[in-house]
Design a protein around this motif. Sequence first.
Motif, PDB file in Angstrom:
ATOM      1  N   VAL A   9       0.845  -1.208   0.000  1.00 28.89           N
ATOM      2  CA  VAL A   9       0.000   0.000   0.000  1.00 28.89           C
ATOM      3  C   VAL A   9       0.875   1.251   0.000  1.00 28.89           C
ATOM      4  N   ALA A  10       1.967   1.235   0.749  1.00 31.91           N
ATOM      5  CA  ALA A  10       2.890   2.377   0.767  1.00 31.91           C
ATOM      6  C   ALA A  10       3.474   2.618  -0.618  1.00 31.91           C
ATOM      7  N   SER A  42      -0.314   8.961   2.744  1.00 28.43           N
ATOM      8  CA  SER A  42      -0.638   7.542   2.869  1.00 28.43           C
ATOM      9  C   SER A  42       0.619   6.684   2.769  1.00 28.43           C
ATOM     10  N   ALA A  43       1.497   7.013   1.838  1.00 28.69           N
ATOM     11  CA  ALA A  43       2.730   6.246   1.665  1.00 28.69           C
ATOM     12  C   ALA A  43       3.566   6.256   2.935  1.00 28.69           C
ATOM     13  N   PHE A  44       3.756   7.416   3.537  1.00 31.54           N
ATOM     14  CA  PHE A  44       4.577   7.491   4.738  1.00 31.54           C
ATOM     15  C   PHE A  44       3.894   6.829   5.935  1.00 31.54           C
ATOM     16  N   TYR A  45       2.573   6.934   6.009  1.00 34.84           N
ATOM     17  CA  TYR A  45       1.858   6.276   7.101  1.00 34.84           C
ATOM     18  C   TYR A  45       2.034   4.761   7.013  1.00 34.84           C
ATOM     19  N   PHE A  46       1.780   4.194   5.836  1.00 33.34           N
ATOM     20  CA  PHE A  46       1.891   2.743   5.697  1.00 33.34           C
ATOM     21  C   PHE A  46       3.345   2.274   5.756  1.00 33.34           C
ATOM     22  N   LEU A  47       4.274   3.095   5.304  1.00 33.18           N
ATOM     23  CA  LEU A  47       5.682   2.743   5.462  1.00 33.18           C
ATOM     24  C   LEU A  47       6.037   2.701   6.950  1.00 33.18           C
ATOM     25  N   SER A  48       5.503   3.617   7.736  1.00 35.49           N
ATOM     26  CA  SER A  48       5.782   3.611   9.179  1.00 35.49           C
ATOM     27  C   SER A  48       5.224   2.354   9.841  1.00 35.49           C
ATOM     28  N   LEU A  49       4.078   1.877   9.384  1.00 31.66           N
ATOM     29  CA  LEU A  49       3.527   0.625   9.917  1.00 31.66           C
ATOM     30  C   LEU A  49       4.418  -0.557   9.537  1.00 31.66           C
ATOM     31  N   THR A  50       4.937  -0.515   8.329  1.00 28.23           N
ATOM     32  CA  THR A  50       5.831  -1.570   7.859  1.00 28.23           C
ATOM     33  C   THR A  50       7.078  -1.659   8.727  1.00 28.23           C
ATOM     34  N   LEU A  51       7.582  -0.509   9.154  1.00 31.96           N
ATOM     35  CA  LEU A  51       8.845  -0.468   9.891  1.00 31.96           C
ATOM     36  C   LEU A  51       8.744  -1.079  11.284  1.00 31.96           C
ATOM     37  N   LYS A  52       7.546  -1.407  11.737  1.00 31.77           N
ATOM     38  CA  LYS A  52       7.396  -2.117  13.005  1.00 31.77           C
ATOM     39  C   LYS A  52       7.898  -3.553  12.884  1.00 31.77           C
TER      40      LYS A  52
END
Length: 110
Positions: A9-10, A42-52
């Motif tokens: 999604v990111a 949206s890209a940065f939000y979903f990238l931040s979720l990925t980084l968990k």
Amino acid sequence: MHKWLYLLVAIISEVAGTTALKSAEGFTRLWPSCVVVAGYASAFYFLSLTLKAIPVGIAYAIWSGLGTALVAVVAWVFMGQRLDLPAVFGILLIIAGVLVLNLCSTSATH
């Protein structure tokens, strides 16, 4: 599994935002400018979720690599951008690098 969906999604959001930049004409057109802002947010939000769950270096390499390749393909298909043989070869190398990271590296979490 969610980590890869979030990354996808990111990537798609970033490609949408980047593709809309041309139509935004320096942020002088409202709706394309809204797509740019929403796409990057949206890209940065979903990238931040990925980084968990995925190390930052691996996630960013996949995000930027696939994003770059997809933007080039979208520009070729929808905007008439020409891709010569070296450009196609470079895009294939980017995709190959992402595949190597995911399939061969122990740095990527599976």
